[in-house]
Design an enzyme around this catalytic site. Sequence first.
Site, mmCIF file in Angstrom:
data_model
loop_
_atom_site.group_PDB
_atom_site.id
_atom_site.type_symbol
_atom_site.label_atom_id
_atom_site.label_comp_id
_atom_site.label_asym_id
_atom_site.label_seq_id
_atom_site.Cartn_x
_atom_site.Cartn_y
_atom_site.Cartn_z
ATOM 1 C CD GLU A 83 -2.699 -1.620 2.225
ATOM 2 O OE1 GLU A 83 -2.484 -1.086 3.326
ATOM 3 O OE2 GLU A 83 -3.400 -2.649 2.095
ATOM 4 C CD GLU A 110 1.737 -8.353 3.621
ATOM 5 O OE1 GLU A 110 0.860 -8.755 4.378
ATOM 6 O OE2 GLU A 110 1.960 -7.154 3.427
HETATM 7 P P1 PGA Z 1 -5.084 -8.547 4.721
HETATM 8 O O1 PGA Z 1 -3.838 -7.544 4.794
HETATM 9 O O2 PGA Z 1 -4.856 -9.623 5.750
HETATM 10 O O3 PGA Z 1 -6.287 -7.709 5.013
HETATM 11 O O4 PGA Z 1 -5.091 -9.126 3.341
HETATM 12 C C1 PGA Z 1 -2.530 -8.009 4.954
HETATM 13 C C2 PGA Z 1 -1.565 -6.870 4.921
HETATM 14 O O5 PGA Z 1 -1.807 -5.908 4.176
HETATM 15 O O6 PGA Z 1 -0.540 -6.862 5.625
#
Ligand code: PGA
Length: 269
Positions: free
Chosen positions: A115, A183
């Site tokens: 993000e 991730e």
């Molecule tokens: P999520 O987020 O478990 O809501 O997919 C994980 C993260 O962004 O670290």
Amino acid sequence: MDRPIIIAGNWKHNPDRIVGESLWREVAAGTMSRKSTVGANSTVKVVIFPPAPWLGWLMSGDGAECIGNGFPDSGVIEIGMQQISDRSAGAYTGEVGAAMARQFGARWALVGHSERRTLFGETDEGVARQMAAAAGEGLCPMLCIGETLEERDEGRTCEVVSRQLEAGLSLLHETEQYAVAYEPVWAIGTGRTATVEQVSEVHQQLRDLLQQKRGAESEAVPILYGGSVTPENARSLLDLDVVDGALVGGASLDAASFLEILEAGIASA
Ligand code: PGA
């Protein structure tokens, strides 16, 4: 090598004060009740990444009492920053640096979350500087890496995560501690988790790359998985030998869910 299992909650830009206090009290109570197996020197660690304003309250205010009045070191839950400045103290409006965060009880910092990369323009170079700034002040940075769906579909997953890993570690000294969180961007907040096969494959590639680039010392580096981890899928992911923990977003905002994931971590440790 036995690495601890790390169950980490990333609260992101949530929750509000009232909800957050009760979430913390429930997570703290649930973690305290498992303190024979959970804590800084145990086989399972819990780390919470709250928004920055929570830091003081959690570590030295009323919140600290919930975890055994833990400030600065003895608490059963460790706290991390979601974002850390690569600057040291000075005229940098809006920034919070690693040294200051540490003085207020932080022990960890997320670095390079997707993000931050996609919404706030963070680059591999900036991520490397943040890694160095965090580690240099004694925080353990958790380097987040992962491919987009497009990159996966083009067969570029390995290339992308390898580049992000190498860049993220490029300014770290040999002896500095860090963790890695794989991730996949397409799994974050989407309810679409990577399969155990996909997770195994990438984690093994990351482990091999660490070994190749950083040698035997890298055996101690935890590699977590993140992306729609829930109580339902946590056990199958955490049971994989190559997975050393979970970075949990959405499900960390519900105490019962987060504690079930913690329970899965304890079972797999
Ligand atoms: P999520 O987020 O478990 O809501 O997919 C994980 C993260 O962004 O670290």
